[in-house]
Motif scaffolding. Sequence first.
Motif, PDB file in Angstrom:
ATOM      1  N   VAL A  81       0.842  -1.206   0.000  1.00 36.73           N
ATOM      2  CA  VAL A  81       0.000   0.000   0.000  1.00 36.73           C
ATOM      3  C   VAL A  81       0.875   1.253   0.000  1.00 36.73           C
ATOM      4  CG1 VAL A  81      -1.722   1.315   1.313  1.00 36.73           C
ATOM      5  CG2 VAL A  81      -1.943  -1.164   1.122  1.00 36.73           C
ATOM      6  N   THR A  82       1.940   1.225   0.783  1.00 37.62           N
ATOM      7  CA  THR A  82       2.856   2.367   0.852  1.00 37.62           C
ATOM      8  C   THR A  82       3.421   2.670  -0.524  1.00 37.62           C
ATOM      9  OG1 THR A  82       3.497   1.550   3.057  1.00 37.62           O
ATOM     10  CG2 THR A  82       4.823   3.321   2.103  1.00 37.62           C
ATOM     11  N   TYR A  83       3.973   1.651  -1.163  1.00 38.59           N
ATOM     12  CA  TYR A  83       4.593   1.848  -2.477  1.00 38.59           C
ATOM     13  C   TYR A  83       3.562   2.214  -3.541  1.00 38.59           C
ATOM     14  CZ  TYR A  83       8.838  -0.003  -0.400  1.00 38.59           C
ATOM     15  OH  TYR A  83       9.939  -0.195   0.401  1.00 38.59           O
ATOM     16  N   ASN A  84       2.408   1.568  -3.508  1.00 39.21           N
ATOM     17  CA  ASN A  84       1.361   1.884  -4.486  1.00 39.21           C
ATOM     18  C   ASN A  84       0.878   3.320  -4.339  1.00 39.21           C
ATOM     19  OD1 ASN A  84       1.394  -0.583  -5.759  1.00 39.21           O
ATOM     20  ND2 ASN A  84      -0.368  -1.402  -4.652  1.00 39.21           N
ATOM     21  N   THR A  85       0.814   3.809  -3.112  1.00 35.31           N
ATOM     22  CA  THR A  85       0.377   5.186  -2.873  1.00 35.31           C
ATOM     23  C   THR A  85       1.361   6.164  -3.502  1.00 35.31           C
ATOM     24  OG1 THR A  85      -0.720   4.541  -0.810  1.00 35.31           O
ATOM     25  CG2 THR A  85      -0.204   6.881  -1.089  1.00 35.31           C
ATOM     26  N   ILE A  86       2.642   5.924  -3.306  1.00 34.59           N
ATOM     27  CA  ILE A  86       3.661   6.809  -3.886  1.00 34.59           C
ATOM     28  C   ILE A  86       3.652   6.719  -5.410  1.00 34.59           C
ATOM     29  CG2 ILE A  86       6.151   7.196  -4.089  1.00 34.59           C
ATOM     30  CD1 ILE A  86       6.346   6.524  -1.090  1.00 34.59           C
ATOM     31  N   ILE A  87       3.584   5.509  -5.939  1.00 34.47           N
ATOM     32  CA  ILE A  87       3.546   5.327  -7.394  1.00 34.47           C
ATOM     33  C   ILE A  87       2.334   6.044  -7.984  1.00 34.47           C
ATOM     34  CG2 ILE A  87       3.183   3.611  -9.229  1.00 34.47           C
ATOM     35  CD1 ILE A  87       4.920   1.687  -7.446  1.00 34.47           C
ATOM     36  N   HIS A  88       1.192   5.877  -7.352  1.00 28.84           N
ATOM     37  CA  HIS A  88      -0.044   6.522  -7.816  1.00 28.84           C
ATOM     38  C   HIS A  88       0.098   8.047  -7.788  1.00 28.84           C
ATOM     39  CE1 HIS A  88      -4.312   6.881  -8.655  1.00 28.84           C
ATOM     40  NE2 HIS A  88      -4.420   7.708  -7.631  1.00 28.84           N
ATOM     41  N   GLY A  89       0.687   8.559  -6.702  1.00 26.76           N
ATOM     42  CA  GLY A  89       0.882  10.006  -6.591  1.00 26.76           C
ATOM     43  C   GLY A  89       1.751  10.551  -7.704  1.00 26.76           C
ATOM     44  N   PHE A  90       2.837   9.850  -8.021  1.00 33.60           N
ATOM     45  CA  PHE A  90       3.720  10.283  -9.103  1.00 33.60           C
ATOM     46  C   PHE A  90       3.000  10.217 -10.454  1.00 33.60           C
ATOM     47  CE2 PHE A  90       7.126  10.158  -6.103  1.00 33.60           C
ATOM     48  CZ  PHE A  90       8.142  10.942  -6.630  1.00 33.60           C
ATOM     49  N   CYS A  91       2.256   9.150 -10.672  1.00 38.08           N
ATOM     50  CA  CYS A  91       1.549   8.997 -11.958  1.00 38.08           C
ATOM     51  C   CYS A  91       0.494  10.075 -12.145  1.00 38.08           C
ATOM     52  CB  CYS A  91       0.923   7.610 -12.055  1.00 38.08           C
ATOM     53  SG  CYS A  91       2.141   6.295 -12.285  1.00 38.08           S
TER      54      CYS A  91
END
Length: 99
Positions: A81-91
């Motif tokens: 969830v942590t990594y997906n949140t950051i990836i989503h934010g960048f995208c």
Amino acid sequence: MTSGNVMPRTKTCNELLSLFSKLNRTERAWVLYADMFRLKIKSSVCTFNIMINVLCKEGKLNKAKEFLGFMEILGIKPTVVTYNTIIHGFCLRGRVGGA
């Protein structure tokens, strides 16, 4: 709660942080997070995930990555969830390379 001598639990604070995030009340989320720190209420991986999401909503992507490092220093292991949140934010900000 604290005025009634009741110390909130991490889970209670996380629910409020999540609600503030969903309502785009990011300033209020930061005030509560600061209160948690002041009252020595421990942050969980869920707390960090919520605050990383808040940072991403605010467009503070580098700060979100710093928060990731901070949580690791504290011994809290990031989750998918942590990594997906950051990836989503960048995208969402068009920074696919950063994702």
